[in-house]
Design an enzyme around this catalytic site. Structure first.
Site, PDB file in Angstrom:
ATOM      1  N   GLY A 190     -17.342  23.917  -0.653  1.00 40.45           N
ATOM      2  CA  GLY A 190     -16.895  24.668   0.516  1.00 40.45           C
ATOM      3  C   GLY A 190     -16.221  25.980   0.164  1.00 40.45           C
ATOM      4  O   GLY A 190     -16.371  26.979   0.887  1.00 40.45           O
ATOM      5  N   ASP A 191     -15.469  25.995  -0.949  1.00 40.40           N
ATOM      6  CA  ASP A 191     -14.816  27.245  -1.342  1.00 40.40           C
ATOM      7  C   ASP A 191     -15.848  28.307  -1.707  1.00 40.40           C
ATOM      8  O   ASP A 191     -15.700  29.485  -1.350  1.00 40.40           O
ATOM      9  CB  ASP A 191     -13.826  27.020  -2.484  1.00 40.40           C
ATOM     10  CG  ASP A 191     -14.416  26.302  -3.681  1.00 40.40           C
ATOM     11  OD1 ASP A 191     -15.595  25.904  -3.638  1.00 40.40           O
ATOM     12  OD2 ASP A 191     -13.676  26.119  -4.670  1.00 40.40           O
ATOM     13  N   SER A 192     -16.919  27.897  -2.385  1.00 42.16           N
ATOM     14  CA  SER A 192     -17.941  28.872  -2.769  1.00 42.16           C
ATOM     15  C   SER A 192     -18.650  29.458  -1.557  1.00 42.16           C
ATOM     16  O   SER A 192     -19.002  30.643  -1.541  1.00 42.16           O
ATOM     17  CB  SER A 192     -18.957  28.222  -3.716  1.00 42.16           C
ATOM     18  OG  SER A 192     -18.364  27.979  -4.978  1.00 42.16           O
TER      19      SER A 192
END
Length: 423
Positions: A190-192
């Protein structure tokens, strides 16, 4: 005057580590901050650890009280972060997880960089990564260095090593419909996805100093999804956080009775819950698939509900081990229909291979499943076939077999689908 920094800490069942994370914020040299502790319905021990800090007026504690049945329908940390972002007042936004600590000058250095470099809306720093065992003892460490301006930060920068301007958020939401993407398909990156959204509007400016340290335990997110293929391998023994052992069978997961503990002990692969529970649960098989069993006379290989007689020549060639083969009543085995017997082949072309066997052709690995040979990466093979040595064969011997879908690490496929170059 210092600009306010909003810190969003996501937490789930790490009571000791989450205390260290919160303490690292309290010890910042930068004073104008607010901390959102977003807990995803952790156990009582974790909740008690967090509650000792909520008297500080700068700390906001939110427990999601998520119903376990709902947990797998979204990327939970993205949901928690979006909730906090809707309430955050800081001009600068940064993120923290419950297995990471900020160094004392973390906020001051990042805020200073954003203050001085108005052409950048996001900065990232170097990070120390420490791998620890189940007792918390360091096994090894390495560094992720921030060395260059990044136009594609996805899969290169950790969740806890970024600070960005709040002004980016509305631009992101206007273009993509949300801040962080909550779709469950992004549960492990999700961060990417969010970094890619930010990169639509800004590059990431590097800060070469190490400003945070993250601790990777045997149950850390990264360790549990490392070397996982996008589709799990049939016949594998697997378990999630509830420690219940399943065997995968035709894209279903079947509970395995403790009666078969000698088959799965030391061979069970830990799978993150969102990944594991996408496979629908079915009733247990009477005997686990792709396993050796014996009666007082013979050894059989159980494959897809059939018993396959194994002759003596096959043991050495297929590297079957006689130790630990469960002994069953003859009547139980004989109740199964017969499949083709397993023996060492004598011709140039192999026939009737046992299922879920690992083969090596020159330097490449393949797993055989139901008449199809699947390429498999070394890392995936090491994780799913830890106790099985690959059997050397030649292309000539298996030339009649079709080549099927490869088992490669899920990250490779994610990166390819997102059209992102991994550094």
């Amino acid at each position: 005057m210092e600009k306010k920094v909003s810190i969003i800490l996501t937490s789930y069942n790490k009571p000791d580590l989450v205390k260290q994370a919160i303490e690292s914020v309290l010890h910042q040299t930068y004073s104008n901050w607010e901390l959102f502790v977003m807990d995803d319905h952790s156990n009582e021990e974790t909740s008690a650890a967090i509650s000792t800090y909520i008297k500080d007026h700068r700390i906001y504690y939110d427990n999601s009280f998520i119903n376990p049945a709902e947990r797998l329908k979204s990327t939970r940390y993205a949901v928690l972060i979006n909730d906090a972002l809707s309430r955050a007042e800081g001009e600068y936004i940064t993120y923290l997880t419950d297995d990471t600590v900020f160094h004392p000058n973390r906020l001051s250095r990042m805020a200073e960089a954003l203050n001085q470099c108005s052409e950048f809306d996001a900065v990232y720093s170097s990070q120390k990564v420490i791998h620890v065992n189940g007792r918390g003892t360091e096994q090894f460490h390495f560094y992720r260095f921030a060395e260059e301006v990044l136009d594609q930060a996805a899969f290169l920068v950790d969740h806890c090593s970024v600070m960005h301007r709040r002004s980016l958020l509305e631009r992101v939401k206007e273009k993509f419909g949300s801040f962080w993407d909550e779709d469950v398909m992004h549960w492990n990156h999700g961060d990417s996805v969010f970094w890619s959204r930010l990169n639509t509007f800004t590059s990431f400016l590097p800060i070469k100093e190490v400003l945070d340290t993250t601790y990777k335990t045997p149950h850390s997110f990264q360790n549990t999804y490392q070397s996982l293929p996008s589709v799990l391998i049939d016949g594998s023994f697997v378990k999630g956080t509830d420690q219940k052992v399943y065997q995968l069978d035709r894209n279903k997961r079947k509970p395995v009775n403790e009666r078969w503990h000698t088959l799965y002990e030391g061979r069970t692969v830990v799978i993150p819950d969102p990944f594991l529970f996408q496979y629908e649960e079915e009733d247990s098989a009477s005997i686990p698939n792709f396993q050796l069993v014996r009666d007082q006379f013979h050894v059989y290989f159980i494959e897809d509900g059939e018993k396959r007689l194994v002759d003596h020549s096959a043991f050495r060639f297929y590297r079957f081990k006689r130790h630990g083969i469960p002994a069953l009543e003859r009547a139980e085995i004989q109740s199964l229909p017969d499949g083709p017997p397993i023996s060492r082949w004598t011709s140039d072309c192999v026939q009737h291979l046992p299922g879920r066997m690992l083969f090596r052709i020159e330097r490449k690995f393949y797993v055989y499943l139901r008449g199809v040979l699947h390429p498999i990466s070394h890392d995936v093979a090491k994780r799913f076939f830890a106790n099985q040595k690959a059997i050397p064969i030649s292309f000539q011997q298996i030339k009649q077999l079709p080549i099927g879908m490869p088992f490669y690490p899920v990250y490779d496929e994610i990166i390819r689908n997102l059209n992102i170059t991994k550094g």
